[in-house]
Scaffold this active site. Structure first.
Site, PDB file in Angstrom:
ATOM      1  N   ASP A 297       0.820  -1.206   0.000  1.00 31.83           N
ATOM      2  CA  ASP A 297       0.000   0.000   0.000  1.00 31.83           C
ATOM      3  C   ASP A 297       0.860   1.266   0.000  1.00 31.83           C
ATOM      4  OD1 ASP A 297      -3.046  -0.892   1.083  1.00 31.83           O
ATOM      5  OD2 ASP A 297      -1.399  -2.254   1.557  1.00 31.83           O
ATOM      6  N   LYS A 298       0.297   2.325  -0.554  1.00 26.18           N
ATOM      7  CA  LYS A 298       0.966   3.623  -0.488  1.00 26.18           C
ATOM      8  C   LYS A 298       0.667   4.313   0.834  1.00 26.18           C
ATOM      9  CE  LYS A 298       1.296   8.219  -2.508  1.00 26.18           C
ATOM     10  NZ  LYS A 298       0.903   9.148  -3.599  1.00 26.18           N
TER      11      LYS A 298
END
Length: 661
Positions: A297-298
């Site tokens: 995930d960012k």
């Protein structure tokens, strides 16, 4: 056909509202390696063990380089650190039943005619680990030099070696066996001498055979011994191999020693590919020189394993301070022997915080504890539909990654480029650059506007400026991106289709395996089978098996479209055909030769489960402010759990909360 994209749920509890990712510290993801260990652990990786130089000639290609990996099941060392003969024991490596079958196969090939030998082969099974496969190859060749081993994906097959047969017609079988063992050991500088031979014509035939088959690895000379002459074959030193010709065969490439450095990357508020692009620029290598097991995930703090090619541990350590300024921390830096393979992990551990908890309907806040317990326990017992999460399709609100992937599968590279460079709303630099390109077609001017950190977009624009924006130029622009970035878009399309298939399956057919369904016959957590079950492990449910409830819903798998998968043999199979036709992909081969892309497909379990789940509800009373607001309470929920690889925490939370988190 109307697309069925509404998510299905496995439990009917009420759930609750809340928000996630208020801060990156509310969403922590820690990758779990193939042994299920967190990659941010502080213990050092096992160091390679040196082999005694006097015994190294008996070892395989790995051992001939002077190292084997400690703890490798089939490579057993004695007290002196020397590789023992058990390293070639096929009972240890293959198991007694497979070894007995191999012995029988070897005996039959010796006895059968030359014509029969051409078509005779057997499988030894599948071996997911690369070092395990190397052990099998080495041991089979050592015990049966007249056989050759061939790898197809993770399967190893055995058949008669034509080269051995050719040499055994020139020299004795015993000599041929000894020579092939010498070649397989691959010890630089070592030598093998054939028995003396007084026939020049015969020696010439042996010279020609060795030179033609192994010329880049060895050099041959004839030496006079009394009244006869013998041929000596010497393996070239590493620096001299291949100097005669720049062209390398697949077998020669195995001889090249490449530098690989493994490390654990901690990143915050960064995409995995964005982090790789930045590290590549700092280190002066290509983004494709980095390999990883999975994308993280960012909007989170994430820990994951990575391997970089061509960079030493010392060089990587020198640059860690530069990476830290960009929100990246590198730890556990150590030399490794090979790159990482996508999917080479057991899963991920999540530590999450859900804030501002509230009931959905008429329940009061005092009921939250009951709602949370019911929701978590239901999902723990019944699992959730194993949808791909929104991260799989990118963050764009206008054009998502699956649309780009569809254009690529149609081999419309021009449309794919325009979709890739479609701007979002806003006047930031990257959107201005994209908007400028779509309006003017001027890649050079757009490149000047594009921010330096947008590595993919800059690579694309640079290639478009150089080659033009026609069909050929756009094809070259896609080729300018690393393979992992190109194939991401194809996988995004296939993932979108899988999500729709899962909803259709659950809305159309009973929540139990029925005739024509595909089921996986190996355990759910066997080496992270989440997205890698092969066709040999997938079974089509028969009418009798449906009647007797032989399988459970958690064993049902759905295919990710590709060129090597089979489809369900019921209405769901027909749905796949119609759905692909709707997108103009009826004749799609899922292979784009011009872009060097191939999508074999795989099988993904319909359901997923959180493991080792714990949770804690926290209620905080906010004080009353005189004359401004009454007192009230706020609630948050901390959750910790493990998921298999390619499962999404946001999808698990959606099942728990019964809303988009």
């Amino acid at each position: 056909m109307e697309r069925d994209t509404q998510p299905c749920f496995m439990s009917d509890h009420e759930g609750f509202c809340g928000s996630i990712k208020n801060s990156t510290r509310d969403f922590v993801v820690i990758e779990l390696d193939v042994q299920g260990r967190p990659v941010n652990r502080t213990d050092r990786p096992e160091e390679p063990t040196k082999l005694a130089s006097t015994e190294v000639r008996q070892c395989s290609q790995k051992a001939s380089l002077g190292e084997v990996t400690a703890g490798m099941a089939s490579m057993v060392q004695n007290g002196d650190g020397v590789l023992s003969q058990e390293g070639f024991d096929l009972n240890v490596i293959l198991g007694s039943s497979v070894n007995e079958a191999l012995e029988e196969f070897a005996s039959k090939t010796v006895a059968c005619s030359e014509e029969q030998k051409e078509d005779t082969e057997m499988t030894l099974g599948t071996f997911p680990d690369k070092q395990q496969r190397a052990s099998v190859h080495r041991a089979v060749r050592h015990n049966y030099p007249f056989l050759m081993t061939v790898t197809h994906q993770t399967e190893i097959r055995v058949k008669v070696d034509r080269d051995f047969r050719e040499l055994s017609q020139l020299v004795s079988e015993e000599e041929a066996e000894d020579f092939f063992r010498f070649i397989d050991a691959k010890v630089p500088g070592s030598a093998f001498t054939f028995l003396p031979d007084d026939s020049k014509e015969h020696r010439t035939s042996v010279h020609h055979f060795v030179s033609r088959r192994f010329g880049k690895l060895v050099e041959t000379k004839s030496f006079a011994e009394q009244d006869k002459t013998a041929i000596t074959v010497r393996l070239r030193e590493k620096g001299n191999q291949g100097k005669k010709s720049r062209k390398r065969t697949a077998s020669d490439s195995e001889e090249q020693v490449e530098t690989y450095t493994g490390f654990t990357l901690k990143k915050e508020n960064l995409e995995t590919l964005e982090a790789i692009s930045y590290m590549a620029a700092v280190l002066g290598v290509l983004p494709s020189d980095f390999s990883y097991a999975g994308i993280k995930d960012k909007r989170a703090i994430t820990y994951q394993s990575m391997v970089v090619k061509k960079i030493s541990t010392e060089r990587l350590l020198e640059k860690t301070s530069e990476f830290e300024r960009r929100g990246m921390q590198l730890s556990n830096i150590h030399p490794v022997s090979e790159p990482l393979r996508l999917g080479r992990l057991q899963g991920n551990h999540f530590d999450l915080v859900i804030r501002d908890l509230k009931p959905h309907g008429k329940c009061s806040s005092s009921d939250l504890e009951v709602l949370v317990k019911e929701a978590v326990e239901n999902v723990k017992a019944r699992g959730f539909v194993n949808y791909y999460g929104p991260q799989r399709f990118g963050n764009s609100q206008t054009v998502q990654a699956d649309q780009v992937g569809l254009a690529l599968l149609k081999e419309d590279t021009v449309a794919a480029v325009r979709l890739f460079l479609s701007p979002e709303e806003g006047e930031d630099l990257q959107n201005k650059a994209k908007r400028h390109f779509l309006h003017t077609g001027n890649a050079k001017e757009s490149l000047l506007l594009m921010p330096a950190y947008k590595a993919r977009e800059r690579l694309m624009l640079r290639a478009l400026h150089r080659y033009g924006s026609g069909q050929e130029g756009c094809g070259r622009a896609w080729l300018s991106l690393p393979h992992g970035m190109r194939v991401f878009y194809l996988h995004a399309y296939c993932s979108r289709l899988w999500n729709e298939a899962a909803s259709y399956r659950l809305n159309t057919l009973p929540h139990r395996p029925v005739q024509g369904d595909l089921v996986c016959t190996r355990p759910q957590r066997d080496n992270s089978a989440t997205e890698e079950s092969d066709t040999a492990q997938v079974h089509v449910v028969t009418p009798a098996e449906e009647k007797d409830n032989v399988f459970s819903l958690e064993q049902v798998v759905l295919p990710m479209p590709g060129n090597s998968v089979k489809y369900p043999e019921n209405v769901l199979g027909k749905w796949y055909q119609d759905r692909l036709a709707q997108d103009g992909l009826s004749a799609c081969r899922f292979r784009i030769t011009s872009l060097k892309l191939n999508v074999p497909g795989c099988y993904r379990p319909l359901l997923a489960y959180p493991y080792d789940i714990t949770y804690s509800l926290h209620v905080k009373e906010e004080p009353h402010v005189m004359g401004l607001s009454p007192s009230h309470s706020t609630a948050s929920l901390t959750l910790s759990f493990d998921l298999d690889s390619s499962c999404y925490a946001t999808v698990c939370l959606r099942e728990i909360m019964k809303c988009e988190p």
